[in-house]
Design an enzyme around this catalytic site. Structure first.
Site, PDB file in Angstrom:
ATOM      1  N   GLU A 122      17.867 -39.151  24.055  1.00 37.51           N
ATOM      2  CA  GLU A 122      17.809 -39.633  25.641  1.00 37.51           C
ATOM      3  C   GLU A 122      17.476 -40.851  25.965  1.00 37.51           C
ATOM      4  OE1 GLU A 122      14.512 -37.414  26.868  1.00 37.51           O
ATOM      5  OE2 GLU A 122      13.752 -38.759  28.537  1.00 37.51           O
ATOM      6  N   ARG A 128      14.591 -47.378  31.771  1.00 34.70           N
ATOM      7  CA  ARG A 128      13.917 -47.999  31.472  1.00 34.70           C
ATOM      8  C   ARG A 128      13.628 -49.711  31.357  1.00 34.70           C
ATOM      9  NH1 ARG A 128       9.307 -44.262  28.485  1.00 34.70           N
ATOM     10  NH2 ARG A 128       9.958 -42.215  29.307  1.00 34.70           N
ATOM     11  N   LYS A 140      11.899 -29.708  30.907  1.00 34.49           N
ATOM     12  CA  LYS A 140      11.186 -30.866  29.999  1.00 34.49           C
ATOM     13  C   LYS A 140       9.402 -30.155  30.801  1.00 34.49           C
ATOM     14  CE  LYS A 140      10.524 -36.089  30.271  1.00 34.49           C
ATOM     15  NZ  LYS A 140      10.629 -36.725  29.569  1.00 34.49           N
TER      16      LYS A 140
HETATM   17  C1  3PG Z   1       9.403 -39.786  27.892  1.00 38.09           C
HETATM   18  O1  3PG Z   1       9.533 -40.456  27.838  1.00 38.09           O
HETATM   19  O2  3PG Z   1       9.093 -38.855  27.912  1.00 38.09           O
HETATM   20  C2  3PG Z   1       8.075 -39.724  26.881  1.00 38.09           C
HETATM   21  O3  3PG Z   1       6.844 -40.407  27.587  1.00 38.09           O
HETATM   22  C3  3PG Z   1       8.183 -39.512  25.409  1.00 38.09           C
HETATM   23  O4  3PG Z   1       7.094 -39.776  25.403  1.00 38.09           O
HETATM   24  P1  3PG Z   1       6.247 -40.371  23.823  1.00 38.09           P
HETATM   25  O5  3PG Z   1       6.095 -42.097  23.975  1.00 38.09           O
HETATM   26  O6  3PG Z   1       4.455 -40.199  24.167  1.00 38.09           O
HETATM   27  O7  3PG Z   1       6.775 -39.454  23.045  1.00 38.09           O
END
Ligand code: 3PG
Length: 222
Positions: free
Chosen positions: A44, A48, A132
């Site tokens: 994924e 960002r 999700k």
């Molecule tokens: C996302 O973007 O789906 C989550 O913020 C990823 O979360 P993590 O960086 O805490 O694993």
């Protein structure tokens, strides 16, 4: 259903989906190769960073064994941009009517986010069985998801947010968890240092956490 056609099988390919915010295509390709080599082919790429769409285009064009999705998709325009860049699935931290409409008119499946039982129910009403669960840890984590299983048997979750290698097994043991998402398999310092073997090792450990479940979500109301 059309908006999630093929998504369940795709998410069942590996227990962990790396969630990646990548700054450059130069880093993206070796990073993706390192993750795939470790047994995590479903990636994924979050929208960002300014490079995200270019990164999706590059990985999907150059690494055949990677299945690249776009994450943090918040608007119909981003959904369309991600599709054009070659995303094979689209992920959002939530769900809006505008996103669901564009998903239902698109051939690229959508994984919408939900954090409460009402949000899950609204998505089940529209036939979204793969969701999700976000943000997983702040929302109540394993205990919360476990509590949703009996009243909402039609939902299968990909919890994401605050999960690490230590927390992962408890999520993966839940019957309503299809896979989990997280950034721990690609730590920023390892990416910055170009330490791809370290990332392959993290990916290998994550891929070994559990064979992916094969249970399909029940349509709502069954
Ligand atoms: C996302 O973007 O789906 C989550 O913020 C990823 O979360 P993590 O960086 O805490 O694993």
């Amino acid at each position: 259903m059309a908006a999630q056609a093929g998504l369940h099988d795709l998410l069942a390919m590996a227990p962990v989906v790396p969630v990646l915010a990548i700054d450059s295509v130069e880093a993206a390709l070796p990073l993706a190769r390192a993750l795939v080599a470790g047994g995590l082919p479903i990636l994924e790429i979050t929208l960002r960073t300014p490079a995200a769409l270019e990164v999706i285009r590059a990985i999907s064009g150059e690494i055949e064994s990677a299945v690249v999705g776009a994450g943090t998709v918040l608007s119909p325009q981003q959904y369309r941009d991600a599709m054009r860049a070659g995303a094979r699935f689209v992920v959002s931290p939530g769900a809006t009517a505008a996103l669901l409409d564009v998903a239902e008119a698109s051939s690229v499946p959508f994984l919408p986010g939900a954090g409460t039982s009402s949000e899950v129910m609204r998505l089940l009403e529209r036939d979204y069985g793969c969701l999700k669960f976000f943000p997983a840890e702040p929302s109540g984590g394993v205990a919360y998801l476990q509590a949703l299983a009996a009243p909402l048997p039609g939902a299968r979750f990909c919890p994401t947010g605050g999960i690490d290698a230590a927390r992962a097994p408890a999520y993966l043991a839940l019957p309503n968890v299809l896979c989990i998402g997280g950034s721990w398999v690609a730590p920023r310092d390892a990416v910055a240092a170009g330490d791809w073997p370290a990332i392959t090792l993290l990916a290998r450990a994550a891929a070994a956490l559990r064979p992916a479940p094969k249970i399909r979500p029940q349509p709502p109301g069954q």
